[in-house]
Scaffold this motif. Structure first.
Motif, PDB file in Angstrom:
ATOM      1  N   MET A 259      -2.561   3.346  -7.832  1.00 38.67           N
ATOM      2  CA  MET A 259      -1.445   2.788  -7.070  1.00 38.67           C
ATOM      3  C   MET A 259      -1.867   2.340  -5.664  1.00 38.67           C
ATOM      4  O   MET A 259      -1.291   1.397  -5.111  1.00 38.67           O
ATOM      5  N   ASN A 260      -2.847   2.991  -5.074  1.00 41.21           N
ATOM      6  CA  ASN A 260      -3.322   2.583  -3.743  1.00 41.21           C
ATOM      7  C   ASN A 260      -3.894   1.171  -3.792  1.00 41.21           C
ATOM      8  O   ASN A 260      -3.547   0.308  -2.974  1.00 41.21           O
ATOM      9  N   VAL A 263      -1.042  -1.447  -4.354  1.00 38.80           N
ATOM     10  CA  VAL A 263      -0.242  -1.761  -3.166  1.00 38.80           C
ATOM     11  C   VAL A 263      -1.033  -2.647  -2.203  1.00 38.80           C
ATOM     12  O   VAL A 263      -0.496  -3.605  -1.626  1.00 38.80           O
ATOM     13  N   VAL A 266      -1.033  -6.152  -3.508  1.00 39.76           N
ATOM     14  CA  VAL A 266       0.280  -6.777  -3.320  1.00 39.76           C
ATOM     15  C   VAL A 266       0.453  -7.222  -1.877  1.00 39.76           C
ATOM     16  O   VAL A 266       0.931  -8.333  -1.596  1.00 39.76           O
ATOM     17  N   VAL A 283       0.808   2.906   4.736  1.00 43.68           N
ATOM     18  CA  VAL A 283       0.701   3.247   3.314  1.00 43.68           C
ATOM     19  C   VAL A 283       0.029   4.616   3.189  1.00 43.68           C
ATOM     20  O   VAL A 283      -1.105   4.790   3.599  1.00 43.68           O
ATOM     21  N   ARG A 297       3.286  -4.040 -11.026  1.00 43.29           N
ATOM     22  CA  ARG A 297       2.966  -4.963  -9.926  1.00 43.29           C
ATOM     23  C   ARG A 297       4.235  -5.680  -9.471  1.00 43.29           C
ATOM     24  O   ARG A 297       4.465  -5.860  -8.267  1.00 43.29           O
ATOM     25  N   TRP A 300       6.318  -3.308  -7.225  1.00 37.25           N
ATOM     26  CA  TRP A 300       5.818  -3.214  -5.850  1.00 37.25           C
ATOM     27  C   TRP A 300       6.053  -4.524  -5.082  1.00 37.25           C
ATOM     28  O   TRP A 300       6.445  -4.504  -3.900  1.00 37.25           O
ATOM     29  N   ILE A 304       8.335  -4.291  -1.730  1.00 37.34           N
ATOM     30  CA  ILE A 304       7.671  -4.580  -0.440  1.00 37.34           C
ATOM     31  C   ILE A 304       8.162  -5.900   0.131  1.00 37.34           C
ATOM     32  O   ILE A 304       8.410  -6.015   1.343  1.00 37.34           O
ATOM     33  N   VAL A 321       5.202   3.050   2.894  1.00 32.06           N
ATOM     34  CA  VAL A 321       5.020   3.144   1.445  1.00 32.06           C
ATOM     35  C   VAL A 321       4.399   4.503   1.154  1.00 32.06           C
ATOM     36  O   VAL A 321       3.378   4.858   1.742  1.00 32.06           O
ATOM     37  N   TYR A 332       7.723   7.450  -6.114  1.00 36.81           N
ATOM     38  CA  TYR A 332       7.225   6.459  -5.166  1.00 36.81           C
ATOM     39  C   TYR A 332       8.394   5.873  -4.379  1.00 36.81           C
ATOM     40  O   TYR A 332       9.521   5.791  -4.874  1.00 36.81           O
ATOM     41  N   VAL A 334       9.552   2.921  -0.964  1.00 43.33           N
ATOM     42  CA  VAL A 334       9.289   1.936   0.084  1.00 43.33           C
ATOM     43  C   VAL A 334      10.458   2.016   1.061  1.00 43.33           C
ATOM     44  O   VAL A 334      11.610   1.831   0.660  1.00 43.33           O
TER      45      VAL A 334
END
Length: 411
Positions: A259-260, A263, A266, A283, A297, A300, A304, A321, A332, A334
């Motif tokens: 996931m890092n 993000v 993205v 983040v 994807r 996110w 975002i 995030v 998760y 945002v």
């Protein structure tokens, strides 16, 4: 059901004879047994006693009585359903052999010849009382079993009705699912067919601006730019519809996803068309997830992009995030410090083509969050949000069925 009483004081015997001295003699013989003795001087009076109270264990009745003899009385007693199991002992001074057939036909279970022998009467009364007790137990058990059987039949019937309802609901669900799939296919087809003329309009309008824009006055140029802007908005809406249809029908391909890295990719993609210099974007370290990379994807990108869009008017826009842990599940989120929304409008938030802000305030098609909801729910997860108007918003999603029991706050 009331349990059967077996104490002698609870056992009632009906004595029937037209002569009081005979009733007294019978009562005297049975007095030491502590039975409840009820006396009647005629067949009619005996029937009245039985109509008022049919809980007798034994009837001892004289055959010869004026008006209605013992045989006629017995036939009337056994003609009633609730009385037919009470045993009857006939008392007679007549020749038993001559009347035995008539007596048994009328319902007698035994005879005792007059004058009555006390020991014989007590012995037979004891035997028939015991028989009556056992018979009452059997009747009670039969009633209990009948009630149980009726309850089982009712449960079976209810289960059959429930199964029919479930089958009907499943069929209705399948029909609606087929209808939705057909609508998704139709939306995909229409959206795909619309893209070609929209691209032509967009390309020709750009070409017209470049080649002949200088020949138009200010009003004409403004109208061309309005056409260009409208076609771009329409193209974006159609692309979202295509994405909406694809996510509904696309095969879910799960694999472990960093996931890092997702993000960061993205953010890099968004920065290509939206400068992010004035945004403070923090983040945290995000746990990996087992999911469909292409679908997540989109989640996110939507969260975002929305955070950037709705916080861009803030003096110091900030976006966080991160992830929370809840019973081993990753949640998760945002968070932004932008416009936010009123929670009374929450029910509209994830609906298709629903917007909580006007086009003049913030541009958009109103379909992005519905796509996110579809993607997350296809993963078996849940998506939700918290906000206060003018105080920013936080959007959460989890990819499994372990949901937070209470509303989580992100500081």
């Amino acid at each position: 059901m009331t349990p059967l009483m077996e104490n002698a004081s609870d056992i009632k015997i009906l004595l029937v004879d037209d002569r009081d001295e005979n009733l007294l003699a019978l009562e005297t013989i049975l007095i030491n047994e502590s039975y409840q003795i009820v006396k009647a001087n005629s067949g009619r009076q005996a029937l009245q006693c039985l109509l008022d109270d049919h809980d007798f264990y034994l009837i001892i009745m004289d055959v010869v009585m004026p008006g209605m003899d013992g045989f006629e009385t017995a036939e009337l007693i056994y003609g009633r359903e609730k009385l037919k199991n009470i045993p009857i002992i006939f008392l007679t001074a007549m020749d038993i052999e001559e009347n035995i057939y008539k007596g048994y036909k009328s319902g007698a279970v035994d005879y005792i010849r007059k004058p009555v022998v006390p020991e014989l009467l007590r012995a037979k009364v004891g035997a028939f009382i015991d028989l009556s007790l056992k018979n009452k137990r059997l009747i009670a058990q039969e009633e209990t079993l009948r009630a149980i059987n009726q309850e089982l039949e009712r449960e079976v019937m209810e289960r059959k009705l429930s199964e029919k309802k479930v089958k009907a609901l499943n069929k209705d669900l399948q029909d609606k699912l087929a209808e939705l799939q057909s609508l998704d296919a139709f939306a995909y087809s229409v959206s795909h067919d619309l893209m070609s003329p929209l691209n032509n309009i967009n390309g020709l309008t750009n070409l017209l601006i470049r080649q002949h824009g200088q020949n138009l006055n200010e009003s004409g140029q403004k109208m061309l730019h309005m056409v260009l802007e409208s076609t771009q908005k329409m193209s974006k809406l159609v692309k979202n519809l295509l994405l909406f249809s694809r996510q509904a029908n696309a095969e879910l391909k799960k694999a472990e996803l960093d996931m890092n890295a997702m993000v960061q990719a993205v953010l890099q993609e968004i920065s290509a068309y939206k400068p992010l210099e004035k945004f403070q974007i923090v983040v945290q370290d995000l746990p990996k997830a087992n999911c469909d990379e292409n679908m997540i994807r989109q989640v996110w990108i939507n969260f975002i992009s929305n955070a950037i869009k709705y916080s861009q008017k803030s003096a110091s826009p900030r976006i966080d995030v991160g992830a929370l842990r809840n019973n081993g599940s990753a949640i998760y989120y945002v968070k932004d410090n932008g416009a936010g929304f009123d929670m009374k409008d929450y029910d509209k938030l994830f609906g298709a083509f629903q917007r909580l802000h006007t086009e003049k305030e913030f541009e958009g098609t109103g379909i992005g969050l519905n796509i996110v909801k579809r993607i997350v729910e296809r993963h078996g997860g849940k998506v939700w949000a918290e906000s206060s108007q003018g105080m920013g918003a936080t959007f959460f999603f989890t990819l499994d069925k372990t949901y937070p029991e209470t509303v989580l706050k992100v500081v």
